[in-house]
Design a protein around this motif. Structure first.
Motif, PDB file in Angstrom:
ATOM      1  N   TRP A   1      33.662  43.243  52.132  1.00 22.39           N
ATOM      2  CA  TRP A   1      33.807  42.388  50.957  1.00 22.39           C
ATOM      3  C   TRP A   1      35.270  42.245  50.528  1.00 22.39           C
ATOM      4  O   TRP A   1      35.564  41.606  49.512  1.00 22.39           O
ATOM      5  CB  TRP A   1      32.988  42.946  49.795  1.00 22.39           C
ATOM      6  N   ALA A   2      36.182  42.833  51.263  1.00 25.16           N
ATOM      7  CA  ALA A   2      37.609  42.716  50.927  1.00 25.16           C
ATOM      8  C   ALA A   2      38.029  41.252  51.034  1.00 25.16           C
ATOM      9  O   ALA A   2      37.552  40.510  51.886  1.00 25.16           O
ATOM     10  CB  ALA A   2      38.440  43.583  51.851  1.00 25.16           C
TER      11      ALA A   2
ATOM     12  N   ASP B   1      28.491  35.896  44.488  1.00 26.21           N
ATOM     13  CA  ASP B   1      27.131  36.420  44.444  1.00 26.21           C
ATOM     14  C   ASP B   1      27.020  37.922  44.211  1.00 26.21           C
ATOM     15  O   ASP B   1      25.914  38.471  44.227  1.00 26.21           O
ATOM     16  CB  ASP B   1      26.405  36.075  45.741  1.00 26.21           C
ATOM     17  N   LEU B   2      28.147  38.601  43.983  1.00 24.94           N
ATOM     18  CA  LEU B   2      28.107  40.039  43.772  1.00 24.94           C
ATOM     19  C   LEU B   2      28.761  40.423  42.451  1.00 24.94           C
ATOM     20  O   LEU B   2      29.546  39.655  41.883  1.00 24.94           O
ATOM     21  CB  LEU B   2      28.805  40.782  44.917  1.00 24.94           C
TER      22      LEU B   2
ATOM     23  N   ALA C   1      38.360  47.361  49.038  1.00 21.05           N
ATOM     24  CA  ALA C   1      39.013  47.310  50.350  1.00 21.05           C
ATOM     25  C   ALA C   1      38.830  48.612  51.121  1.00 21.05           C
ATOM     26  O   ALA C   1      38.612  48.610  52.340  1.00 21.05           O
ATOM     27  CB  ALA C   1      40.496  46.987  50.175  1.00 21.05           C
ATOM     28  N   ALA C   2      38.877  49.738  50.402  1.00 18.77           N
ATOM     29  CA  ALA C   2      38.789  51.033  51.072  1.00 18.77           C
ATOM     30  C   ALA C   2      37.356  51.414  51.422  1.00 18.77           C
ATOM     31  O   ALA C   2      37.099  52.009  52.481  1.00 18.77           O
ATOM     32  CB  ALA C   2      39.409  52.112  50.188  1.00 18.77           C
TER      33      ALA C   2
ATOM     34  N   VAL D   1      21.120  47.455  44.011  1.00 20.43           N
ATOM     35  CA  VAL D   1      22.338  48.162  44.408  1.00 20.43           C
ATOM     36  C   VAL D   1      22.603  47.891  45.890  1.00 20.43           C
ATOM     37  O   VAL D   1      21.822  48.279  46.756  1.00 20.43           O
ATOM     38  CB  VAL D   1      22.215  49.674  44.159  1.00 20.43           C
ATOM     39  N   LEU D   2      23.731  47.226  46.176  1.00 23.37           N
ATOM     40  CA  LEU D   2      24.109  46.921  47.555  1.00 23.37           C
ATOM     41  C   LEU D   2      25.156  47.881  48.093  1.00 23.37           C
ATOM     42  O   LEU D   2      25.326  48.000  49.304  1.00 23.37           O
ATOM     43  CB  LEU D   2      24.649  45.487  47.637  1.00 23.37           C
TER      44      LEU D   2
END
Length: 292
Positions: free
Chosen positions: A21-22, A44-45, A15-16, A80-81
Motif C-alpha cells: 500500500w506504499a 478504499d482504505l 511503507a515499512a 481489519v485488513l
C-alpha cells in the motif's frame, strides 16, 4: 506520553509494514473523536491509530472480535485488513481497515428517522444474539458506578452558566434513574458506544457501525443511546417498540445516556461534535421527562 500522529508517520508505518500500500495518498480524516486518529489511505482504505495508551487496548479487541461477529450482524462493520505493530517512535498497535460507505448522521438532518430506528434496533438485537465474551463492556456495569462522576459533572456545569443546563432537574432525573432496579439477568453482548460519530448512514438508512472499542458484555440498556443522542421522539418510540424494552431498562438507558452527556459537556466544551451532541442529549432527555 506525547506522540505526534500525522501523515508523515502513517506514510512511514505503511511503507515499512505494508509495502503493497506504499505510495497511496494519505490524508487525515476529520473527526470529533479524541481516542483515535483516522487517515484515508487511497480511495478504499482507512488507517486508525490510537492517540492514548488507554485506547491501544481497543485495537486488540477489534482485531480479535470483529472477524468473529461480522457474519452475525445485519450491518457492515469494519474489516481489519492489516494489523500494524509499534515502530518509528509510535508505541502502540494500529490497524488498516476497508473504508465503509456513508457519513455520520446528524440529529437535525435525518432523512428517514423511523426506518433508521428500525435499522438500529435490528443491529442491537443481532449484537445481543452473539454469544458474549467474558470482558465487561465499557459502562456495562451497574448504573451506580457512574454516580460520582455524574454528580461531579453536574457540579461543574453549575459553574458554567452560559451552558444554561437545568442542573436541579437533571440531578433529579439522575437520582430517579439510580432508583430503577438493576439488570439481574445474564449479560448480553454490546457495542456500548452507539454515538452518532460511530454510525454511518447512506440515503437515510444505517450503512455501517464502527468503533467497537467499548464492546463487551453487560446491561442491554447500554445500547439504547441512539434513542436520545440521535432519534426524534417518534423514531425513539419505534426504536423502543422494535426492541421490546421494559420500563426499567428504558429508564436505565436514559439515565446512562444522560450521564454520558453530562460528563462529556464540561470536558469537551471546545470539541464541537462531542459538546454539540451532549447538549442535544440533555435537551432530548428533559423534553421526554417533561412529557411523562
Amino acid at each position: 506520553m506525547s506522540v505526534v500522529v500525522d501523515e508523515n508517520l502513517v506514510r512511514k508505518l505503511i511503507a515499512a509494514q505494508f509495502p503493497r500500500w506504499a505510495g497511496r495518498a494519505i490524508a487525515r480524516w476529520p473527526s470529533g473523536g479524541t481516542v483515535n486518529a483516522m487517515f484515508r489511505l487511497g480511495d478504499d482504505l482507512a488507517v486508525r491509530l490510537p492517540l492514548t495508551k488507554s485506547g491501544a487496548k481497543d485495537v486488540a479487541l477489534e482485531q480479535t472480535w470483529l472477524p468473529r461477529i461480522a457474519p452475525r450482524l445485519p450491518t457492515p462493520i469494519p474489516e481489519v485488513l492489516g494489523a500494524g505493530v509499534p515502530a518509528d517512535g509510535y508505541p502502540w498497535p494500529w490497524s488498516v481497515y476497508r473504508r465503509l460507505p456513508g457519513e455520520n448522521p446528524r440529529p437535525e438532518a435525518l432523512g428517514s428517522p423511523v426506518p433508521l430506528a428500525g435499522d438500529l434496533a435490528e443491529f442491537v438485537l443481532a449484537m445481543r444474539r452473539v454469544p458474549p465474551g467474558s470482558a465487561l463492556a465499557h459502562r456495562g456495569g451497574p448504573l451506580a458506578t457512574l454516580d460520582a462522576e455524574t454528580r461531579s459533572a453536574i457540579r461543574s456545569l453549575r459553574a458554567i452558566p452560559e451552558e444554561d443546563v437545568d442542573c436541579d432537574t437533571v440531578l433529579a432525573l439522575w437520582e430517579e434513574a439510580l432508583r430503577v432496579p438493576a439488570w439481574e439477568e445474564a449479560p448480553v453482548w454490546l457495542h456500548a458506544d452507539l454515538m452518532p460519530g460511530n454510525l454511518l448512514v447512506d440515503g437515510g438508512r444505517l450503512s455501517a457501525v464502527i468503533d467497537f472499542g467499548c464492546m463487551g458484555a453487560g446491561d442491554p440498556a447500554c445500547d439504547l443511546f441512539p434513542a436520545w443522542n440521535l432519534l426524534p421522539a417518534d423514531a425513539r418510540g419505534a426504536f423502543r417498540e422494535a426492541l421490546r424494552v421494559d420500563d426499567a431498562t428504558w429508564n436505565r438507558g436514559r439515565g446512562r445516556t444522560l450521564s454520558q452527556a453530562l460528563i462529556a459537556l464540561p470536558y469537551y466544551r471546545t470539541n464541537e461534535a462531542m459538546a454539540g451532541n451532549a447538549r442535544h442529549v440533555i435537551r432530548a432527555v428533559l423534553d421526554e421527562a417533561g412529557r411523562e
